[in-house]
Design a protein around this motif. Structure first.
Motif, PDB file in Angstrom:
ATOM      1  N   GLY A 129       0.758  -1.246   0.000  1.00 25.51           N
ATOM      2  CA  GLY A 129       0.000   0.000   0.000  1.00 25.51           C
ATOM      3  C   GLY A 129       0.780   1.281   0.000  1.00 25.51           C
ATOM      4  N   VAL A 130       2.118   1.229  -0.030  1.00 24.46           N
ATOM      5  CA  VAL A 130       2.922   2.458  -0.009  1.00 24.46           C
ATOM      6  C   VAL A 130       3.523   2.663  -1.396  1.00 24.46           C
ATOM      7  N   LYS A 131       2.831   3.472  -2.199  1.00 29.94           N
ATOM      8  CA  LYS A 131       3.268   3.712  -3.566  1.00 29.94           C
ATOM      9  C   LYS A 131       3.526   5.189  -3.845  1.00 29.94           C
ATOM     10  N   SER A 132       3.183   6.055  -2.883  1.00 29.16           N
ATOM     11  CA  SER A 132       3.366   7.490  -3.068  1.00 29.16           C
ATOM     12  C   SER A 132       3.820   8.116  -1.759  1.00 29.16           C
ATOM     13  N   ASP A 135       1.256   8.133   0.935  1.00 28.54           N
ATOM     14  CA  ASP A 135       1.009   6.870   1.635  1.00 28.54           C
ATOM     15  C   ASP A 135       1.905   6.680   2.857  1.00 28.54           C
ATOM     16  N   LYS A 138       0.408   7.265   6.391  1.00 29.04           N
ATOM     17  CA  LYS A 138      -0.596   6.287   6.812  1.00 29.04           C
ATOM     18  C   LYS A 138       0.028   5.124   7.577  1.00 29.04           C
ATOM     19  N   LEU A 215       8.720   6.127  -5.080  1.00 31.60           N
ATOM     20  CA  LEU A 215       7.433   6.696  -4.707  1.00 31.60           C
ATOM     21  C   LEU A 215       7.006   7.803  -5.660  1.00 31.60           C
TER      22      LEU A 215
END
Length: 314
Positions: A129-132, A135, A138, A215
């Motif tokens: 879930g960490v692509k940017s 993110d 979060k 990212l």
């Protein structure tokens, strides 16, 4: 009389023939020592290794100092350095804008097109879930609110973003150390499939050794297209006029991302020195070497390509 005129004409033709051949130039002896700088980055160490093999094959002597980025620009301005091969654009041109605006150094040209420089994570983290950049906040606790960086001075855009609380990163810390220090942390985390965010760039062996994801959405921090960068070679003011032959070599020195990735990997994973890795890659890429030596001679004006081929054994 006819024979006399014939001999005279033949002599004139020979003289014209010699005159028509281009003279080999070389450089004055004052140019024999070439002073460059590195930053402790393996990519620049590798390209400097290439430059060392080439310059010393041509009869020059290359001296390389390990300096901080701020010191490099000041040394170029003061004429204490001849050449620097690590001008990453656009980020350094914004950070050191005054030097370019005042014209206190010269730009010899690009040595690499299509590089990148921004925050990266292992792809298993991206898949979770960490692509940017958005993110990151979060999952702050999964990262221990840390982004691993390299040498002080090289992470400033990211530090500024944290201080401004961009993307909600105000609680985060940029851990500055060195390229090797950062990669040690990456390697430890990667082996255990732990979460880590770090400064990533290409060319570098990290792109071969690990499956990583850069990212997105960091355009305002590092520039568009994942910090898309071009790397340029700088020199002290007037260097190309004083030492045109060796400056021509540095102008010709243009690399490819894959060439550097594998050369850097030979250094980091196989333990080769920068010059040994450079020699190996040059033997594998003779056509590239030929373009580098176009119009370049030895210090004393002899065939530059022949001298390099003799040195590297190709």
């Amino acid at each position: 009389m006819m024979k006399k005129y014939q001999f005279a004409a033949a002599g004139l033709a020979v003289a014209i023939g010699f005159a028509a051949q281009p003279a080999m130039a070389g450089d004055p002896k004052s140019c024999a020592s070439v002073h460059v700088a590195e930053l402790g980055w393996t990519d620049i160490a590798f390209t400097t290794g290439v430059a060392q093999v080439l310059t010393e094959s041509l009869g020059y002597k290359l001296k390389s100092d390990l300096l901080g980025l701020d010191v490099v620009y000041q040394a170029l301005k003061m004429g204490k350095l001849d050449v620097f091969m690590g001008n990453w654009r656009p980020i350094q041109n914004e950070q050191f804008k005054q030097y370019f605006d005042e014209g206190s150094l010269d730009v010899l040209g690009p040595n690499l097109l299509g590089a990148k420089y921004t925050v990266a994570v292992p792809t298993y983290v991206a898949d979770a879930g960490v692509k940017s950049f958005a993110d990151l906040a979060k999952f702050g606790d999964r990262f221990d609110y840390k982004i691993y960086g390299i040498e002080p001075g090289s992470n400033q855009p990211l530090i500024d973003a944290v201080q401004k609380n961009e993307f909600g990163l105000g609680k985060w810390k940029v851990v500055e150390s060195s390229e090797q220090g950062m990669l040690t942390q990456v390697d430890k985390a990667y082996r255990k499939q732990k979460w880590i965010a770090f400064m990533g760039w290409e060319p570098h062996a990290m792109n071969v050794d690990y499956n990583i994801t850069y990212l997105s959405d960091g355009d305002d921090i590092f520039g568009a297209n994942f910090g898309s960068s071009d790397v340029y070679t700088l020199s002290r003011k007037g260097y190309a006029q004083q030492c045109p032959n060796i400056a021509k070599l540095f102008q010709n020195l243009q690399f490819k991302v894959e060439f550097e990735n594998h050369g850097i990997q030979a250094m980091l994973k196989q333990g080769k020195s920068a010059t040994a890795a450079a020699t190996e890659m040059m033997r594998k890429n003779p056509d590239l070497v030929k373009t580098w030596l176009n119009g370049v001679t030895t210090l004393d004006g002899q065939d530059g390509l022949a001298a390099v081929r003799k040195k590297i054994g190709s």
